[in-house]
Scaffold this motif. Structure first.
Motif, PDB file in Angstrom:
ATOM      1  N   ASN A 108       0.842  -1.192   0.000  1.00  0.00           N
ATOM      2  CA  ASN A 108       0.000   0.000   0.000  1.00  0.00           C
ATOM      3  C   ASN A 108       0.879   1.245   0.000  1.00  0.00           C
ATOM      4  O   ASN A 108       1.531   1.544   0.993  1.00  0.00           O
ATOM      5  N   GLY A 109       0.909   1.948  -1.114  1.00  0.00           N
ATOM      6  CA  GLY A 109       1.735   3.149  -1.193  1.00  0.00           C
ATOM      7  C   GLY A 109       1.679   3.724  -2.595  1.00  0.00           C
ATOM      8  O   GLY A 109       0.997   3.181  -3.469  1.00  0.00           O
ATOM      9  N   ASP A 110       2.388   4.804  -2.813  1.00  0.00           N
ATOM     10  CA  ASP A 110       2.313   5.521  -4.085  1.00  0.00           C
ATOM     11  C   ASP A 110       3.113   4.818  -5.190  1.00  0.00           C
ATOM     12  O   ASP A 110       4.347   4.837  -5.182  1.00  0.00           O
ATOM     13  N   ALA A 111       2.388   4.238  -6.134  1.00  0.00           N
ATOM     14  CA  ALA A 111       3.027   3.477  -7.218  1.00  0.00           C
ATOM     15  C   ALA A 111       3.962   4.336  -8.066  1.00  0.00           C
ATOM     16  O   ALA A 111       4.860   3.812  -8.729  1.00  0.00           O
ATOM     17  N   PHE A 112       3.731   5.651  -8.058  1.00  0.00           N
ATOM     18  CA  PHE A 112       4.587   6.526  -8.873  1.00  0.00           C
ATOM     19  C   PHE A 112       5.985   6.688  -8.256  1.00  0.00           C
ATOM     20  O   PHE A 112       6.915   7.106  -8.930  1.00  0.00           O
ATOM     21  N   SER A 113       6.105   6.383  -6.973  1.00  0.00           N
ATOM     22  CA  SER A 113       7.376   6.667  -6.278  1.00  0.00           C
ATOM     23  C   SER A 113       8.414   5.577  -6.500  1.00  0.00           C
ATOM     24  O   SER A 113       8.085   4.404  -6.710  1.00  0.00           O
ATOM     25  N   GLN A 114       9.686   5.986  -6.425  1.00  0.00           N
ATOM     26  CA  GLN A 114      10.786   5.025  -6.526  1.00  0.00           C
ATOM     27  C   GLN A 114      10.777   4.110  -5.315  1.00  0.00           C
ATOM     28  O   GLN A 114      11.064   2.916  -5.413  1.00  0.00           O
ATOM     29  N   GLU A 115      10.401   4.674  -4.163  1.00  0.00           N
ATOM     30  CA  GLU A 115      10.398   3.904  -2.922  1.00  0.00           C
ATOM     31  C   GLU A 115       9.513   2.644  -3.051  1.00  0.00           C
ATOM     32  O   GLU A 115       9.927   1.545  -2.687  1.00  0.00           O
ATOM     33  N   ILE A 116       8.297   2.831  -3.571  1.00  0.00           N
ATOM     34  CA  ILE A 116       7.385   1.680  -3.708  1.00  0.00           C
ATOM     35  C   ILE A 116       7.904   0.709  -4.773  1.00  0.00           C
ATOM     36  O   ILE A 116       7.811  -0.506  -4.629  1.00  0.00           O
ATOM     37  N   TRP A 199       4.333   3.735 -16.455  1.00  0.00           N
ATOM     38  CA  TRP A 199       4.289   2.313 -16.876  1.00  0.00           C
ATOM     39  C   TRP A 199       5.678   1.904 -17.370  1.00  0.00           C
ATOM     40  O   TRP A 199       6.223   0.880 -16.956  1.00  0.00           O
ATOM     41  N   TYR A 200       6.238   2.767 -18.229  1.00  0.00           N
ATOM     42  CA  TYR A 200       7.579   2.516 -18.769  1.00  0.00           C
ATOM     43  C   TYR A 200       8.605   2.439 -17.636  1.00  0.00           C
ATOM     44  O   TYR A 200       9.459   1.556 -17.605  1.00  0.00           O
ATOM     45  N   GLU A 201       8.485   3.374 -16.674  1.00  0.00           N
ATOM     46  CA  GLU A 201       9.448   3.387 -15.564  1.00  0.00           C
ATOM     47  C   GLU A 201       9.374   2.114 -14.729  1.00  0.00           C
ATOM     48  O   GLU A 201      10.388   1.629 -14.239  1.00  0.00           O
ATOM     49  N   TRP A 202       8.182   1.590 -14.558  1.00  0.00           N
ATOM     50  CA  TRP A 202       8.035   0.312 -13.844  1.00  0.00           C
ATOM     51  C   TRP A 202       8.778  -0.805 -14.578  1.00  0.00           C
ATOM     52  O   TRP A 202       9.521  -1.569 -13.982  1.00  0.00           O
ATOM     53  N   ILE A 203       8.556  -0.905 -15.895  1.00  0.00           N
ATOM     54  CA  ILE A 203       9.171  -1.993 -16.670  1.00  0.00           C
ATOM     55  C   ILE A 203      10.689  -1.833 -16.671  1.00  0.00           C
ATOM     56  O   ILE A 203      11.437  -2.811 -16.514  1.00  0.00           O
ATOM     57  N   LYS A 204      11.126  -0.582 -16.778  1.00  0.00           N
ATOM     58  CA  LYS A 204      12.567  -0.314 -16.766  1.00  0.00           C
ATOM     59  C   LYS A 204      13.164  -0.730 -15.411  1.00  0.00           C
ATOM     60  O   LYS A 204      14.186  -1.421 -15.356  1.00  0.00           O
ATOM     61  N   ALA A 205      12.507  -0.325 -14.321  1.00  0.00           N
ATOM     62  CA  ALA A 205      13.025  -0.642 -12.978  1.00  0.00           C
ATOM     63  C   ALA A 205      13.064  -2.158 -12.752  1.00  0.00           C
ATOM     64  O   ALA A 205      14.046  -2.696 -12.236  1.00  0.00           O
ATOM     65  N   LEU A 206      12.007  -2.843 -13.176  1.00  0.00           N
ATOM     66  CA  LEU A 206      11.948  -4.300 -12.985  1.00  0.00           C
ATOM     67  C   LEU A 206      13.022  -4.995 -13.822  1.00  0.00           C
ATOM     68  O   LEU A 206      13.687  -5.929 -13.370  1.00  0.00           O
ATOM     69  N   SER A 207      13.207  -4.488 -15.048  1.00  0.00           N
ATOM     70  CA  SER A 207      14.181  -5.087 -15.955  1.00  0.00           C
ATOM     71  C   SER A 207      15.601  -4.853 -15.437  1.00  0.00           C
ATOM     72  O   SER A 207      16.408  -5.786 -15.378  1.00  0.00           O
ATOM     73  N   GLU A 208      15.893  -3.620 -15.018  1.00  0.00           N
ATOM     74  CA  GLU A 208      17.244  -3.310 -14.527  1.00  0.00           C
ATOM     75  C   GLU A 208      17.566  -4.076 -13.245  1.00  0.00           C
ATOM     76  O   GLU A 208      18.715  -4.413 -12.983  1.00  0.00           O
ATOM     77  N   ALA A 209      16.548  -4.347 -12.442  1.00  0.00           N
ATOM     78  CA  ALA A 209      16.775  -5.102 -11.200  1.00  0.00           C
ATOM     79  C   ALA A 209      16.816  -6.611 -11.470  1.00  0.00           C
ATOM     80  O   ALA A 209      16.973  -7.410 -10.549  1.00  0.00           O
ATOM     81  N   ASP A 210      16.634  -6.970 -12.755  1.00  0.00           N
ATOM     82  CA  ASP A 210      16.641  -8.380 -13.177  1.00  0.00           C
ATOM     83  C   ASP A 210      15.570  -9.220 -12.481  1.00  0.00           C
ATOM     84  O   ASP A 210      15.814 -10.366 -12.108  1.00  0.00           O
ATOM     85  N   VAL A 211      14.393  -8.612 -12.289  1.00  0.00           N
ATOM     86  CA  VAL A 211      13.285  -9.383 -11.704  1.00  0.00           C
ATOM     87  C   VAL A 211      12.129  -9.536 -12.706  1.00  0.00           C
ATOM     88  O   VAL A 211      11.001  -9.834 -12.336  1.00  0.00           O
ATOM     89  N   LEU A 212      12.452  -9.300 -13.994  1.00  0.00           N
ATOM     90  CA  LEU A 212      11.447  -9.475 -15.044  1.00  0.00           C
ATOM     91  C   LEU A 212      11.871 -10.671 -15.904  1.00  0.00           C
ATOM     92  O   LEU A 212      13.011 -10.722 -16.375  1.00  0.00           O
TER      93      LEU A 212
END
Ligand code: NAI
Length: 386
Positions: A108-116, A199-212
């Motif tokens: 539960n938190g702000d999906a737009f944030s880097q923290e979440i 949306w793009y930032e989510w995919i980028k973050a997941l991909s860079e963290a190698d969890v996609l």
């Protein structure tokens, strides 16, 4: 305490925990009745607690046996204030998932944030390894950027002001509503909030963290609708954001092609949700749409839409998309006979005959159900723990 609905315009400020739970249970039962779908194992739903996102999560978990991580922005109860419906829905979803041995974690938190994004990435790493499907189903009024800048989305036209028949939700009368044009800044802000950048930032973050996972899929939801709503919807500020979302689908598929990531847009049917009730003109069109589609026996709610998306369309490849590569879950809504009937009725509808042309009762039934009220089998006289 005894919880009663407190309706103010297009919002209800209370929610019923038992009603929300029953609502989730009914959706789960429906999905199970469809049999198994081909949803992959690990699914992330951004905007998981109400409307299309909740229905997607249910279709993934109870139709596909998927492990799900959900992101939402909901308020717990405090004192005599009930929690928001999405909060109760999610509690219910998690308890039903646990009963069946399905992994379900909600953040539960702000999906737009880097923290979440970081919290989600850590959860994936610790619990699941990689994500195979990302559902992006956010409907948010604002977005706070990393530097503190706040963008506020608006529901306005992008050209001239537009006057059209509208349903006054206070007393179910037909009134003329005028929607004013947005400024350039307002259009830009709406695109920032409801467009595809995050949306793009989510995919980028997941991909860079190698969890996609390799060949992962991601889907975001859009709406087009008929001409009568175009000035306020598809050609309005929200439509500008949706067109931006569509562009980002192409950009995601292109930029992450090495990983085989495929981004899809699913154009869904118009339905009463917390997000859509706030748009002028649209609720009248929806109520008229309900009337026509119910009469023809082709009406679907969120769970029926998502049941069909997950079973027949999402995993069936390019054959299931239109010439622009979009999945058209609005196929029945946009059928010529349906739209023609609404167009004819639109000319005729007035306060006096509104119930003849619009499913006002159906509209309000969906509205109350969203907050856990007026649901069969729930005893609303009981004291409940909020
Ligand atoms: P909704 O209001 O029921 O759900 C919105 C979800 O986003 C909730 O789970 C909420 O907690 C979450 N959320 C909002 N702000 C957030 C934030 N900052 N951080 C994390 N979570 C946040 O909305 P609905 O109608 O289900 O919309 C979902 C998507 O479907 C939207 O993109 C909408 O445009 C699209 N859509 C809706 C249609 C409709 O008629 N309702 C038709 C076609 C598409």
């Amino acid at each position: 305490m005894v919880v009663e609905p407190k309706v103010k315009g297009f919002i209800c400020t209370t929610a019923h925990p038992n009603g929300c739970k029953e609502n989730v249970k009914n959706q789960i039962q429906y999905i199970k009745s469809l049999g198994k779908n081909d949803c992959p194992k690990n699914v992330l739903v951004i905007g998981c607690s109400t409307g299309y996102g909740l229905a997607s999560r249910i279709a993934a978990a109870f139709g596909g046996g998927a492990n799900t991580i959900g992101v939402m922005y909901e308020k717990p109860a405090s004192g005599k204030r009930t929690a928001t419906p999405g909060y109760y829905n999610t509690e219910a979803f998690e308890s039903f998932a646990r009963e069946e041995g399905l992994y379900a974690k909600s953040i539960n938190g702000d999906a737009f944030s880097q923290e979440i994004k970081d919290v989600v990435i850590n959860s994936i790493r610790e619990d699941l390894g990689k994500i195979d499907l990302v559902v992006y189903s956010l409907a948010a009024p604002r977005r706070t950027m990393a530097d503190g800048t706040i963008y506020q989305s608006v529901l306005k036209t992008t050209g001239e002001s537009y006057t059209q028949k509208s349903l006054n939700l206070k007393d179910n009368t037909i009134v003329d509503a005028t929607v004013e044009p947005a400024t350039e800044e307002e259009i830009e802000a709406t695109v920032k909030v409801m467009g595809g950048e995050d949306w793009y930032e989510w995919i980028k973050a997941l991909s860079e963290a190698d969890v996609l996972s390799d060949n992962a899929m991601t889907v975001a939801y859009s709406y087009i609708g008929p001409e009568v709503t175009h000035p306020i919807y598809y050609d309005g500020t929200i439509g500008a954001a949706k067109k931006n979302l569509h562009e980002y689908a192409g950009k995601i598929s292109e930029d992450f092609s090495k990983k085989g990531v495929k981004a899809r847009i699913s154009v869904n049917k118009g339905l009463v949700t917390q997000a859509s009730a706030a748009i002028p003109v649209v609720p009248l069109y929806f109520a008229m749409l309900y009337k026509v589609m119910k009469k023809k026996g082709i009406h679907e709610d969120c769970i029926r839409q998502m049941g069909r998306l997950f079973r027949d369309k999402l995993f069936a490849g390019d054959a299931q998309t239109d010439e622009n590569g979009m999945i058209r879950m609005d196929d029945l809504e946009m059928r010529e006979d349906v739209q023609q009937e609404i167009q004819n009725a639109w000319k005729e509808v007035t306060t006096e005959n509104v119930k003849e042309y619009a499913d006002i009762d159906g509209y309000w039934e969906d509205f109350y159900h969203m907050f856990g009220f007026k649901i069969e089998g729930v005893d609303y006289r009981l004291d409940v723990e909020v």
